[in-house]
Design a protein around this motif. Sequence first.
Motif, mmCIF file in Angstrom:
data_model
loop_
_atom_site.group_PDB
_atom_site.id
_atom_site.type_symbol
_atom_site.label_atom_id
_atom_site.label_comp_id
_atom_site.label_asym_id
_atom_site.label_seq_id
_atom_site.Cartn_x
_atom_site.Cartn_y
_atom_site.Cartn_z
ATOM 1 N N GLU A 244 0.565 -1.082 0.133
ATOM 2 C CA GLU A 244 0.129 -0.208 0.197
ATOM 3 C C GLU A 244 0.968 1.295 -0.104
ATOM 4 O O GLU A 244 -0.194 2.173 -0.017
ATOM 5 C CB GLU A 244 -0.575 -0.369 1.523
ATOM 6 C CG GLU A 244 -1.449 -1.057 0.737
ATOM 7 C CD GLU A 244 -2.999 -0.937 2.243
ATOM 8 O OE1 GLU A 244 -2.488 -0.408 3.238
ATOM 9 O OE2 GLU A 244 -3.970 -1.813 2.956
ATOM 10 N N TYR A 245 1.819 0.842 0.584
ATOM 11 C CA TYR A 245 2.983 2.507 0.606
ATOM 12 C C TYR A 245 4.004 2.040 -0.324
ATOM 13 O O TYR A 245 4.852 1.041 -0.491
ATOM 14 C CB TYR A 245 3.115 2.731 1.815
ATOM 15 C CG TYR A 245 1.942 2.666 2.645
ATOM 16 C CD1 TYR A 245 1.228 4.368 2.946
ATOM 17 C CD2 TYR A 245 1.733 2.127 3.399
ATOM 18 C CE1 TYR A 245 0.611 4.793 3.609
ATOM 19 C CE2 TYR A 245 0.441 2.587 4.053
ATOM 20 C CZ TYR A 245 -0.267 3.382 4.568
ATOM 21 O OH TYR A 245 -1.427 3.754 5.152
ATOM 22 N N GLU A 246 5.195 3.334 -0.557
ATOM 23 C CA GLU A 246 6.351 3.474 -1.252
ATOM 24 C C GLU A 246 7.109 4.292 -0.081
ATOM 25 O O GLU A 246 6.846 5.780 0.343
ATOM 26 C CB GLU A 246 6.368 4.206 -2.545
ATOM 27 C CG GLU A 246 7.116 4.461 -3.235
ATOM 28 C CD GLU A 246 7.369 2.748 -3.820
ATOM 29 O OE1 GLU A 246 8.959 2.706 -3.985
ATOM 30 O OE2 GLU A 246 6.968 1.787 -4.243
ATOM 31 N N PRO A 247 8.344 3.513 -0.043
ATOM 32 C CA PRO A 247 8.695 4.730 1.454
ATOM 33 C C PRO A 247 9.913 5.341 0.654
ATOM 34 O O PRO A 247 10.741 4.697 -0.653
ATOM 35 C CB PRO A 247 9.729 2.590 1.608
ATOM 36 C CG PRO A 247 9.859 1.853 0.519
ATOM 37 C CD PRO A 247 8.516 2.441 -0.266
ATOM 38 N N TRP A 256 23.462 5.396 8.727
ATOM 39 C CA TRP A 256 22.224 4.847 8.598
ATOM 40 C C TRP A 256 21.058 4.848 7.658
ATOM 41 O O TRP A 256 20.257 6.076 8.378
ATOM 42 C CB TRP A 256 22.040 4.214 10.130
ATOM 43 C CG TRP A 256 23.495 3.576 10.628
ATOM 44 C CD1 TRP A 256 23.365 4.481 11.930
ATOM 45 C CD2 TRP A 256 24.048 2.788 10.674
ATOM 46 N NE1 TRP A 256 24.518 4.454 12.741
ATOM 47 C CE2 TRP A 256 25.372 3.390 11.876
ATOM 48 C CE3 TRP A 256 24.772 1.764 10.156
ATOM 49 C CZ2 TRP A 256 26.132 2.107 11.782
ATOM 50 C CZ3 TRP A 256 25.625 0.852 10.322
ATOM 51 C CH2 TRP A 256 26.477 1.181 11.549
ATOM 52 N N LEU A 257 20.232 4.083 6.724
ATOM 53 C CA LEU A 257 19.088 3.939 6.237
ATOM 54 C C LEU A 257 18.065 3.622 7.187
ATOM 55 O O LEU A 257 18.096 3.003 8.007
ATOM 56 C CB LEU A 257 19.531 2.590 5.372
ATOM 57 C CG LEU A 257 17.986 2.752 4.678
ATOM 58 C CD1 LEU A 257 18.646 4.560 3.151
ATOM 59 C CD2 LEU A 257 17.570 1.333 3.918
ATOM 60 N N ASP A 258 17.286 4.890 7.001
ATOM 61 C CA ASP A 258 16.012 4.573 7.917
ATOM 62 C C ASP A 258 14.854 5.190 7.213
ATOM 63 O O ASP A 258 15.584 5.455 5.579
ATOM 64 C CB ASP A 258 15.875 5.361 8.907
ATOM 65 C CG ASP A 258 16.905 5.451 10.087
ATOM 66 O OD1 ASP A 258 16.059 3.914 10.135
ATOM 67 O OD2 ASP A 258 17.371 5.618 11.097
ATOM 68 N N ILE A 259 13.444 5.023 6.711
ATOM 69 C CA ILE A 259 12.071 5.173 6.641
ATOM 70 C C ILE A 259 11.678 6.697 7.003
ATOM 71 O O ILE A 259 11.408 7.252 7.833
ATOM 72 C CB ILE A 259 11.520 4.323 5.818
ATOM 73 C CG1 ILE A 259 11.915 3.111 5.717
ATOM 74 C CG2 ILE A 259 10.479 4.984 5.716
ATOM 75 C CD1 ILE A 259 11.133 2.039 5.248
ATOM 76 N N LYS A 260 11.675 7.445 5.690
ATOM 77 C CA LYS A 260 11.331 8.996 6.457
ATOM 78 C C LYS A 260 9.719 9.332 6.360
ATOM 79 O O LYS A 260 9.237 10.268 7.171
ATOM 80 C CB LYS A 260 12.014 9.811 5.156
ATOM 81 C CG LYS A 260 11.534 11.660 6.290
ATOM 82 C CD LYS A 260 12.581 12.510 4.625
ATOM 83 C CE LYS A 260 12.092 13.776 5.091
ATOM 84 N NZ LYS A 260 13.521 15.024 4.101
ATOM 85 N N ALA A 261 9.536 8.532 5.681
ATOM 86 C CA ALA A 261 7.866 8.565 5.315
ATOM 87 C C ALA A 261 7.374 7.743 4.375
ATOM 88 O O ALA A 261 8.170 6.623 3.479
ATOM 89 C CB ALA A 261 7.594 9.695 4.752
ATOM 90 N N LEU A 262 5.323 7.418 4.799
ATOM 91 C CA LEU A 262 5.425 6.033 3.471
ATOM 92 C C LEU A 262 4.390 7.351 2.833
ATOM 93 O O LEU A 262 3.653 7.533 3.164
ATOM 94 C CB LEU A 262 5.246 4.710 4.608
ATOM 95 C CG LEU A 262 5.533 4.146 5.358
ATOM 96 C CD1 LEU A 262 4.873 3.317 6.223
ATOM 97 C CD2 LEU A 262 6.315 3.538 5.034
ATOM 98 N N ILE A 263 4.275 6.321 1.712
ATOM 99 C CA ILE A 263 3.840 7.954 0.011
ATOM 100 C C ILE A 263 2.357 6.595 0.428
ATOM 101 O O ILE A 263 3.269 5.508 -0.348
ATOM 102 C CB ILE A 263 4.243 7.915 -0.505
ATOM 103 C CG1 ILE A 263 5.368 9.009 0.243
ATOM 104 C CG2 ILE A 263 3.930 8.514 -1.491
ATOM 105 C CD1 ILE A 263 6.913 9.293 -1.560
ATOM 106 N N PRO A 264 1.135 6.628 0.095
ATOM 107 C CA PRO A 264 -0.005 5.861 -0.424
ATOM 108 C C PRO A 264 0.674 6.037 -1.946
ATOM 109 O O PRO A 264 0.831 6.529 -2.279
ATOM 110 C CB PRO A 264 -1.115 7.114 0.162
ATOM 111 C CG PRO A 264 -0.606 7.712 1.264
ATOM 112 C CD PRO A 264 1.176 7.880 0.948
#
Length: 266
Positions: A244-247, A256-264
């Motif tokens: 449902e989401y694009e990271p 380090w790699l993290d996810i800033k937001a989840l884009i629907p």
Amino acid sequence: MNEPLVTVLIPAYNREQYVGQAIESIQRQTLQDFVCIVIDDGSTDHTRDVVETYRKLDRRIQCLALPENRGLGQALQAGLDAVRTRYFTILDSDDWYAPQTLETCLTAIEAASADVSLVCGNAVIWHEHPDGQLIQQAQQPGRAFDNQYDFILYGPTLVPRFLRTSTVREVGGFERDPITDGRMAEDRLLLLKLIHISRFIYVNDDLYNIRVHADNMTKPETRDKFIEVKRYIFTRMLKEWGDEYEPEFYIHPEGWLDIKALIPKR
């Protein structure tokens, strides 16, 4: 003693300098009914000899010696296969627990509903100087999570990881990723699988001590590989959760790699 409800898994590879302190932090627990399995992951130093010294004096301490180095994920899976208790917890061999850790976590999970698979708390971060002196740097607070998407946006590693054995086995335990064969981010993948089918609870107490030293596994020269593994894990889990989401990825200031937001997606 009563029948133990908790097993402590301590995976160790060439940690002769630190593993004794980790074991002693378990022996000092306010909860004295436990099993402690140290998994010697094919060490080439005297790690196994150190563990054997404790094992001979304390029947609660066991040593699971692997014939060759398999990496953290496979070592933990070997340990999980040996767990016979309702709960287990993971202590890195260069870290240590606060004295109340096992009792606090056990009390919390026993009071919770059966859909709770993990208890976590806060960590204290210590920097080890070259002379061995430990200087307290900061507190790493844990927290509770609303759902799986709330958790995937959370960067730090949850500690301690006090786990319900049956739920961990239900999701397949510790996997061997196609990039490092389970040597990196094995805990992150496990927790992402768990949060999809269960809940985590948080205890606001300093339960875990993290040692920062020159030979930490998460050191600068391993960052590129960690980034690759985490990108694979995050992408995979989002697809498995329904795609449902694009990271939106970002690189933390420390590398380090993290996810800033989840884009629907729709």
